[in-house]
Design a protein around this motif. Structure first.
Motif, PDB file in Angstrom:
ATOM      1  N   VAL A  79      31.071  33.265  86.228  1.00  0.00           N
ATOM      2  CA  VAL A  79      30.831  33.356  84.789  1.00  0.00           C
ATOM      3  C   VAL A  79      30.364  34.770  84.502  1.00  0.00           C
ATOM      4  O   VAL A  79      29.336  35.215  85.023  1.00  0.00           O
ATOM      5  CB  VAL A  79      29.782  32.336  84.323  1.00  0.00           C
ATOM      6  CG1 VAL A  79      29.541  32.474  82.825  1.00  0.00           C
ATOM      7  CG2 VAL A  79      30.237  30.916  84.656  1.00  0.00           C
ATOM      8  N   SER A  80      31.118  35.484  83.701  1.00  0.00           N
ATOM      9  CA  SER A  80      30.815  36.891  83.442  1.00  0.00           C
ATOM     10  C   SER A  80      29.921  37.029  82.221  1.00  0.00           C
ATOM     11  O   SER A  80      29.473  36.055  81.621  1.00  0.00           O
ATOM     12  CB  SER A  80      32.111  37.675  83.253  1.00  0.00           C
ATOM     13  OG  SER A  80      32.824  37.170  82.134  1.00  0.00           O
ATOM     14  N   SER A  81      29.677  38.259  81.853  1.00  0.00           N
ATOM     15  CA  SER A  81      28.831  38.573  80.705  1.00  0.00           C
ATOM     16  C   SER A  81      29.238  39.952  80.213  1.00  0.00           C
ATOM     17  O   SER A  81      30.074  40.617  80.820  1.00  0.00           O
ATOM     18  CB  SER A  81      27.358  38.546  81.112  1.00  0.00           C
ATOM     19  OG  SER A  81      26.521  38.859  80.033  1.00  0.00           O
ATOM     20  N   ARG A  82      28.646  40.374  79.111  1.00  0.00           N
ATOM     21  CA  ARG A  82      28.944  41.699  78.591  1.00  0.00           C
ATOM     22  C   ARG A  82      27.848  42.703  78.907  1.00  0.00           C
ATOM     23  O   ARG A  82      28.081  43.898  78.962  1.00  0.00           O
ATOM     24  CB  ARG A  82      29.171  41.641  77.075  1.00  0.00           C
ATOM     25  CG  ARG A  82      30.415  40.852  76.671  1.00  0.00           C
ATOM     26  CD  ARG A  82      31.675  41.419  77.332  1.00  0.00           C
ATOM     27  NE  ARG A  82      32.885  40.745  76.889  1.00  0.00           N
ATOM     28  CZ  ARG A  82      33.419  39.674  77.466  1.00  0.00           C
ATOM     29  NH1 ARG A  82      32.813  39.139  78.521  1.00  0.00           N
ATOM     30  NH2 ARG A  82      34.527  39.141  77.015  1.00  0.00           N
ATOM     31  N   VAL A  83      26.621  42.221  79.096  1.00  0.00           N
ATOM     32  CA  VAL A  83      25.489  43.093  79.402  1.00  0.00           C
ATOM     33  C   VAL A  83      24.646  42.407  80.470  1.00  0.00           C
ATOM     34  O   VAL A  83      24.446  41.184  80.435  1.00  0.00           O
ATOM     35  CB  VAL A  83      24.614  43.377  78.159  1.00  0.00           C
ATOM     36  CG1 VAL A  83      23.595  44.469  78.455  1.00  0.00           C
ATOM     37  CG2 VAL A  83      25.483  43.769  76.968  1.00  0.00           C
ATOM     38  N   GLU A  84      24.118  43.182  81.404  1.00  0.00           N
ATOM     39  CA  GLU A  84      23.427  42.596  82.555  1.00  0.00           C
ATOM     40  C   GLU A  84      22.172  41.803  82.188  1.00  0.00           C
ATOM     41  O   GLU A  84      21.864  40.796  82.830  1.00  0.00           O
ATOM     42  CB  GLU A  84      23.072  43.688  83.565  1.00  0.00           C
ATOM     43  CG  GLU A  84      24.227  44.179  84.410  1.00  0.00           C
ATOM     44  CD  GLU A  84      25.056  45.263  83.748  1.00  0.00           C
ATOM     45  OE1 GLU A  84      25.984  45.798  84.394  1.00  0.00           O
ATOM     46  OE2 GLU A  84      24.774  45.588  82.572  1.00  0.00           O
ATOM     47  N   ASN A  85      21.410  42.247  81.188  1.00  0.00           N
ATOM     48  CA  ASN A  85      20.207  41.469  80.855  1.00  0.00           C
ATOM     49  C   ASN A  85      20.593  40.081  80.353  1.00  0.00           C
ATOM     50  O   ASN A  85      19.919  39.088  80.649  1.00  0.00           O
ATOM     51  CB  ASN A  85      19.351  42.204  79.820  1.00  0.00           C
ATOM     52  CG  ASN A  85      20.010  42.291  78.462  1.00  0.00           C
ATOM     53  OD1 ASN A  85      21.124  42.804  78.351  1.00  0.00           O
ATOM     54  ND2 ASN A  85      19.347  41.824  77.430  1.00  0.00           N
ATOM     55  N   HIS A 132      35.121  31.998  78.327  1.00  0.00           N
ATOM     56  CA  HIS A 132      34.942  30.886  79.261  1.00  0.00           C
ATOM     57  C   HIS A 132      35.013  29.519  78.583  1.00  0.00           C
ATOM     58  O   HIS A 132      34.812  28.496  79.251  1.00  0.00           O
ATOM     59  CB  HIS A 132      33.616  31.041  79.998  1.00  0.00           C
ATOM     60  CG  HIS A 132      33.545  32.257  80.866  1.00  0.00           C
ATOM     61  ND1 HIS A 132      34.209  32.362  82.065  1.00  0.00           N
ATOM     62  CD2 HIS A 132      32.904  33.444  80.691  1.00  0.00           C
ATOM     63  CE1 HIS A 132      33.975  33.554  82.601  1.00  0.00           C
ATOM     64  NE2 HIS A 132      33.188  34.233  81.791  1.00  0.00           N
ATOM     65  N   GLY A 133      35.271  29.500  77.276  1.00  0.00           N
ATOM     66  CA  GLY A 133      35.387  28.228  76.574  1.00  0.00           C
ATOM     67  C   GLY A 133      34.129  27.393  76.649  1.00  0.00           C
ATOM     68  O   GLY A 133      34.194  26.177  76.869  1.00  0.00           O
ATOM     69  N   LEU A 134      32.968  28.020  76.462  1.00  0.00           N
ATOM     70  CA  LEU A 134      31.696  27.332  76.648  1.00  0.00           C
ATOM     71  C   LEU A 134      31.285  26.557  75.400  1.00  0.00           C
ATOM     72  O   LEU A 134      31.372  27.058  74.276  1.00  0.00           O
ATOM     73  CB  LEU A 134      30.611  28.348  77.024  1.00  0.00           C
ATOM     74  CG  LEU A 134      30.882  29.098  78.340  1.00  0.00           C
ATOM     75  CD1 LEU A 134      29.817  30.163  78.580  1.00  0.00           C
ATOM     76  CD2 LEU A 134      30.935  28.118  79.515  1.00  0.00           C
TER      77      LEU A 134
END
Length: 547
Positions: free
Chosen positions: A45-51, A457-459
């Protein structure tokens, strides 16, 4: 296909029980992400910013703990790259540490040759990256060879899953992740955290104090919730006929409508006095910090018995009979010794009197809209929906008034940082748990980019943005203290149009329609946004001089 160090990491994580990894790629972490691509039984599961990635990992762990308190500790891996990517997780990991959430942070590092100080000119290089994490997480582990990977990850996993739970940090150099390996595939790596058992002599003494108490009261904190002590706490409270007050972090550990539930109005002096008047106060999994002590106004007149898994919190604020132990194990041991009392109605009457005083105090203030809003949000939730709250005025209300039975509440009040609501909810949704995130417009801007993550991710997550045009709680604090504000008023976007630009359905709501709007959004699969323009107010505080 040549196996590399990154494959050993993924195999070890899978053997330890991980099926989901939250990750954001970077140059030094390429070997790890190639290994994740190859693994067909581990979801990334990815993200756009690490925090936000770290907040999502935190939310994933909290949601799984709440959904299955008797299951294995859901240590949640999070993977980031070196330097800037790693450092962006620090504020989120501080929240995980304060709230005892088992997150396993894994960072790439510059090549082994560059470790140990000096300035070698590598991209993202820090003189000592692990030093930045050492006082934030529970433990730091540095790998320098492929053969060290399984043991380092196992040690980190055990650390995260040992009471008190918490985040841990593992660093693996770029060349180790890329190195071809001849090790056999790993399938048998296991972790066995050692239970933190109470000392029998101290249990005996605590049981004696509780047996002799005429007015025992229990304060149940986040440590009680994390340990999964719900059943044991209910049995102990009923045996002792002891009222139970929950801290904000402990909400949900005791049934909200139970006849012995004094709920969680910790910022109300009536509750503070109720706790102080106990002849024996059993504190379970709370350090009695600033919020739980009503900003240090709490002054106990009886004996304190404190059960705390975090040794640093034991007797750190108030003298007590201190038991350094897991709450669930300790309450189970106490149940074997304390007498079972018949109800004479005194404890139940005391609880009703306390709650009536709180209600009367609220009724005396013009807070109808705020109270109705929380009720409307709660009523809109389908069974099993978990909620994640940013540091916004609506959340400050929810700390005290939210009924968590069947609707667990997770907030960022451990460390108090902004931006938790949406990414925390995304983490829960990644576990297959329907989730609601609640943010103010200020906090919403921290995690806005994660709407793209929700779509990607269709969450199944609904996000309520309470738009009051600024940092609402700070506006109140500054106005109350100085009569004016500075830097609290915010130009903000059209959140509805912005959400729709991501392909997320959104609607503009009102205080009259927010319940119905949320109910509709929550019943619609996939991500959705509800925007509520409203300026909310906090209830008036009570202090020592107002008792």
């Amino acid at each position: 296909m040549t196996r590399i160090g990154g494959d050993v990491v993924v195999e070890t994580l899978r053997a330890l029980g991980a099926d989901t990894v939250f990750g954001l790629p970077g140059q030094h972490a390429l070997g790890l992400f190639e290994a994740l691509r190859r693994a067909d039984d581990v979801r990334v599961v990815s993200s756009r910013v690490e925090n936000n990635l770290a907040f999502a990992a935190d939310g994933h762990a909290r949601a799984r703990l709440a959904a299955d308190p008797d299951g294995p500790v859901p240590v949640t891996p999070m993977v980031v790259s070196t330097g800037p990517g790693a450092l962006l997780t620090l504020a989120s990991l501080q929240e995980s540490r304060a709230a005892s959430v088992p997150v396993l942070g894994i960072s790439s590092q510059i090549p082994v040759a560059g470790l140990g100080g000096g300035r070698h000119g590598y991209l993202h290089e820090l003189p000592d990256q692990q030093a930045s994490f050492r006082d934030v997480v529970k433990s730091v582990h540095v790998v320098r060879a492929v053969s060290q990977i399984p043991t380092a990850l196992r040690e980190a996993w055990v650390s995260a899953a040992t009471a008190p739970y918490g985040p841990v940090w593992v660093e693996i150099p770029q060349d180790v992740l890329l190195q071809p390996v001849s090790l056999p595939a790993l399938t048998s790596v296991t972790a066995a955290p050692v239970p933190l058992e109470p000392l029998p002599e101290l249990v005996d003494e605590a049981a004696k104090l509780l047996a002799e108490a005429k007015n025992p009261v229990i304060l149940a904190g986040g440590g009680a919730l994390r340990s999964g002590a719900q059943a044991e706490l209910k049995a102990l409270a009923e045996a002792l006929r002891a009222p139970v007050v929950s801290t904000f972090g402990g909400k949900g550990v005791f049934p909200w409508d139970h006849e012995l539930s004094a709920r969680s109005w910790l910022e109300d002096w009536h509750t503070t006095e109720f706790l102080a008047a106990a002849d024996v106060l059993l504190v379970l999994g709370s350090g009695l910090g600033e919020l739980s002590s009503n900003y240090r106004g709490f002054a106990p007149r009886g004996r304190l018995v404190q059960v705390e898994a975090d040794l640093g919190k034991l007797e750190s604020n108030y003298p007590a009979l201190g038991l350094h132990a897991d709450v669930r194990l300790t309450v189970g041991a106490l149940l074997e010794q304390v007498p079972i009392r018949r109800s004479d109605g005194r404890a139940e009457a005391a609880v009703q009197e306390l709650l009536a005083k709180v209600e009367s105090r609220l009724d005396s203030q013009p807070l109808t809209a705020e109270r109705k809003l929380v009720d409307d949000i709660r009523a809109a939730l389908p069974p099993g929906t978990q909620t994640f709250w940013d540091m916004t005025i609506a959340a400050y209300w929810a700390w005290s008034v939210w009924n968590p039975d069947g609707a667990p509440i997770h907030t960022a009040q451990g460390a108090g940082g902004l931006g938790y609501g949406l990414p925390g909810a995304l983490g829960a949704a990644a576990a297959g748990i329907p989730a609601l995130g609640v943010s103010g417009d200020g906090g919403a801007m921290y995690g806005l980019a994660e709407l793209a993550t929700a779509v990607q991710h269709g969450l199944d997550v609904t996000w309520l943005v309470v738009d009051d045009g600024g940092y609402g709680i700070l506006r109140e604090y500054l106005t109350d203290t100085f009569g004016r504000t500075t830097a609290t008023e915010l130009p903000r976007p059209d959140f509805v149009a912005l959400a729709e630009s991501f392909g997320v359905p959104a609607r503009l709501s009102s205080l009259d329609t927010v319940g119905a709007d949320l109910a509709s959004a929550l019943q619609t699969p996939g991500p959705s946004v509800v925007v509520l323009p409203a300026v909310l107010k906090m209830f008036a505080p009570t202090h020592l001089e107002q008792r």
